[in-house]
Design an enzyme around this catalytic site. Sequence first.
Site, PDB file in Angstrom:
ATOM      1  N   THR A  51      -9.635  15.885  -2.361  1.00  8.69           N
ATOM      2  CA  THR A  51     -10.688  14.947  -2.340  1.00  8.69           C
ATOM      3  C   THR A  51     -11.512  14.827  -1.272  1.00  8.69           C
ATOM      4  O   THR A  51     -12.891  14.554  -1.271  1.00  8.69           O
ATOM      5  CB  THR A  51     -10.367  13.414  -2.654  1.00  8.69           C
ATOM      6  OG1 THR A  51      -9.442  13.513  -3.945  1.00  8.69           O
ATOM      7  CG2 THR A  51     -11.069  12.463  -2.906  1.00  8.69           C
ATOM      8  N   ASP A  62      -7.759  21.475  -5.649  1.00 14.61           N
ATOM      9  CA  ASP A  62      -7.209  20.255  -5.581  1.00 14.61           C
ATOM     10  C   ASP A  62      -5.559  20.467  -5.494  1.00 14.61           C
ATOM     11  O   ASP A  62      -4.914  21.474  -5.688  1.00 14.61           O
ATOM     12  CB  ASP A  62      -7.401  19.885  -7.201  1.00 14.61           C
ATOM     13  CG  ASP A  62      -6.681  18.555  -7.483  1.00 14.61           C
ATOM     14  OD1 ASP A  62      -5.820  17.989  -7.147  1.00 14.61           O
ATOM     15  OD2 ASP A  62      -7.572  17.673  -7.779  1.00 14.61           O
ATOM     16  N   SER A  63      -5.014  19.494  -4.678  1.00 12.43           N
ATOM     17  CA  SER A  63      -3.679  19.820  -4.206  1.00 12.43           C
ATOM     18  C   SER A  63      -2.603  20.042  -5.357  1.00 12.43           C
ATOM     19  O   SER A  63      -1.335  20.561  -5.275  1.00 12.43           O
ATOM     20  CB  SER A  63      -3.102  19.112  -3.301  1.00 12.43           C
ATOM     21  OG  SER A  63      -2.929  17.609  -3.678  1.00 12.43           O
ATOM     22  N   THR A  75      -4.084  14.497  -1.388  1.00 10.26           N
ATOM     23  CA  THR A  75      -3.175  13.596  -1.306  1.00 10.26           C
ATOM     24  C   THR A  75      -1.996  13.598  -2.225  1.00 10.26           C
ATOM     25  O   THR A  75      -0.812  13.435  -2.127  1.00 10.26           O
ATOM     26  CB  THR A  75      -3.741  12.179  -1.393  1.00 10.26           C
ATOM     27  OG1 THR A  75      -4.135  12.004  -2.734  1.00 10.26           O
ATOM     28  CG2 THR A  75      -4.676  11.645  -0.255  1.00 10.26           C
ATOM     29  N   ASP A  76      -2.108  14.168  -3.506  1.00  8.57           N
ATOM     30  CA  ASP A  76      -1.089  14.357  -4.671  1.00  8.57           C
ATOM     31  C   ASP A  76       0.013  15.172  -3.998  1.00  8.57           C
ATOM     32  O   ASP A  76       1.080  14.741  -4.346  1.00  8.57           O
ATOM     33  CB  ASP A  76      -1.904  15.027  -5.938  1.00  8.57           C
ATOM     34  CG  ASP A  76      -3.064  14.195  -6.622  1.00  8.57           C
ATOM     35  OD1 ASP A  76      -2.930  13.085  -6.301  1.00  8.57           O
ATOM     36  OD2 ASP A  76      -3.410  14.672  -7.277  1.00  8.57           O
ATOM     37  N   THR A 136      18.572   9.048  -4.032  1.00  4.73           N
ATOM     38  CA  THR A 136      18.424   7.787  -4.632  1.00  4.73           C
ATOM     39  C   THR A 136      17.002   7.805  -5.504  1.00  4.73           C
ATOM     40  O   THR A 136      16.048   8.316  -4.647  1.00  4.73           O
ATOM     41  CB  THR A 136      18.650   6.619  -3.826  1.00  4.73           C
ATOM     42  OG1 THR A 136      18.240   5.501  -4.590  1.00  4.73           O
ATOM     43  CG2 THR A 136      17.663   6.767  -2.324  1.00  4.73           C
ATOM     44  N   GLN A 137      16.862   7.067  -6.234  1.00  3.91           N
ATOM     45  CA  GLN A 137      15.633   6.922  -7.026  1.00  3.91           C
ATOM     46  C   GLN A 137      14.907   5.702  -6.190  1.00  3.91           C
ATOM     47  O   GLN A 137      13.576   5.756  -6.396  1.00  3.91           O
ATOM     48  CB  GLN A 137      15.643   6.410  -8.500  1.00  3.91           C
ATOM     49  CG  GLN A 137      16.192   7.408  -9.472  1.00  3.91           C
ATOM     50  CD  GLN A 137      16.570   6.792 -10.809  1.00  3.91           C
ATOM     51  OE1 GLN A 137      16.012   5.640 -11.204  1.00  3.91           O
ATOM     52  NE2 GLN A 137      17.100   7.675 -11.502  1.00  3.91           N
ATOM     53  N   CYS A 138      15.417   5.154  -5.383  1.00  2.00           N
ATOM     54  CA  CYS A 138      14.833   3.964  -4.581  1.00  2.00           C
ATOM     55  C   CYS A 138      13.924   4.616  -3.666  1.00  2.00           C
ATOM     56  O   CYS A 138      14.219   5.484  -2.952  1.00  2.00           O
ATOM     57  CB  CYS A 138      16.120   3.104  -3.948  1.00  2.00           C
ATOM     58  SG  CYS A 138      17.173   2.368  -5.186  1.00  2.00           S
TER      59      CYS A 138
HETATM   60  N1  ASP Z   1      -6.181  15.283  -6.852  1.00  2.00           N
HETATM   61  C1  ASP Z   1      -6.466  15.189  -5.232  1.00  2.00           C
HETATM   62  C2  ASP Z   1      -5.693  16.109  -4.626  1.00  2.00           C
HETATM   63  O1  ASP Z   1      -4.493  15.900  -4.258  1.00  2.00           O
HETATM   64  C3  ASP Z   1      -6.403  13.813  -4.895  1.00  2.00           C
HETATM   65  C4  ASP Z   1      -6.574  13.625  -3.522  1.00  2.00           C
HETATM   66  O2  ASP Z   1      -6.975  14.508  -2.714  1.00  2.00           O
HETATM   67  O3  ASP Z   1      -6.667  12.330  -3.088  1.00  2.00           O
HETATM   68  O4  ASP Z   1      -6.117  17.351  -4.234  1.00  2.00           O
END
Ligand code: ASP
Length: 361
Positions: A14, A73-74, A105-106, A286-288
Site C-alpha cells: 500500500t 501486493d504482499s 503489511t499483510d 498457542t492460538q493466544c
Molecule cells: N494488501 C496490502 C499488502 O499487503 C496491504 C498493505 O500494504 O497494507 O501489500
Amino acid sequence: MTDGNVLLIHTGGTIGMKKTDRGYEPTTGYLGHRMSQIDVFHDSDAPGERVTAPSRFGRRVRYDIHEMGELLDSANMNRAQWVAIAEVIAANHDRYDAFVVMHGTDTMAYTASALSFMLQGLDKTVVLTGSQIPLSRTRNDAVDNLLGALLLAGTYSIPEVGIYFSDKLLRGNRASKVDASGFEAFRSGNFPALVHVGVEVDVRWDLVRPPDPGGLQILPITSEHVAALRLFPSLSAEVLERFLQPPIEGLVLETYGAGNAPDNRPRLLQVLKEAVDRGVVIINCTQCFRGMVTDDYSTGRALADVGVVAGADLTAEAALTKLQWLLSRGLTPGEVRHRMTQSLRGELTEPQATPRFRWDG
Ligand code: ASP
C-alpha cells in the site's frame, strides 16, 4: 559528522500505491517521484539529492531507492521474493550502512521472520516498513513510518531484522499483524519493542542482539511443504490424517491456551503420533496472542507424549518460517525438532530462561 547511507528496497504494498483506473496499485517509479515532492525526505540545502535534513545532532541520512522487478501486493509474495530481497541486501551489503524494506503489511511479519533466519551473520540494521494509507494520499501514516524507518536505520546500528510501524521498532520475528485498518498494525505479544520513538528515541540496547559473527551469507528457504493448522473443538481425526499425508514435512499446530489439545481423543493423538513417526515435524504453538506453551496441563503433555515439539512463545509466523528454513538445511527431523526449541535469532524465549512463580511452590 558523516551522513548515514541507507538503501531503500521497494517491494510493493500500500505504501507506494497510486490510484489507477483499477483502484490502488503499486506503480513502477512512482515512489521516488512522490518522495521527491515531500519536504521531509529532502534537505533544502541539497536540492535534487536524496538526503534528509540534519537531525538536532547534525546527522543526515542519504538514501537510494532500489525497486524490485515486480512490485507486489504482499499477499502475492512467497519464498522466491524473500530470497530475492535477501540477495539485494547481500549484493549491496558493503555499500550501505543499513537497509529499509518497503513492504505490504499483510505478509510483512512472515517476510521479516524469514529474512531474520536467512540472513546468517547479519551485522547491519534491516527495517521493514509499510503503511495502511498510501504515500500518495494527503492524510496517511506512510510519511511517519517511512521517515522513522529511514532515520532509525541511518542513525543506529541495530543488527536485526525489525518492523518499524507506528513509532515502534519491533523484532521482526516477534511481530504479528493485529489490525487490518488501524495505524498500530503490528504488535509483539511476547517481547518488548526494541525502540520507542517519542520526543526522545528510546533504544532498548539491553534487548538488541549483538551482530552475528562470521560475515553475511544467505541461507535460503527452499522447502515448501510446511503448513499451519488451527485446532478447533470439532476437528476430526480423518481430516487431520489427510492433512498430514505426504508431501507435508512440517506442521505448526495452533493449540489452545498454554499449548493444550484434547487428551480424551485417542484417535487424534494417534494420528499425530503416526505422522511424527513418519518424520513430520509438528510444532505446538498457542492460538493466544500472548503467553507460551507449557506442560502445566495434562492436555498439553499429551501432545508432548506423541512427539509434538513445544514451540514456547513463537508466533505462528516465526514458527512457520523457522520450520521452513530448518527443513531447507538438510537436517534430520530430530535435528529440526531440537533446533526449533532453541532461540536462533531471538525469536523465542527458551523455557528454562523464564523463572516462574507458582502458588504451590
Ligand atoms: N494488501 C496490502 C499488502 O499487503 C496491504 C498493505 O500494504 O497494507 O501489500
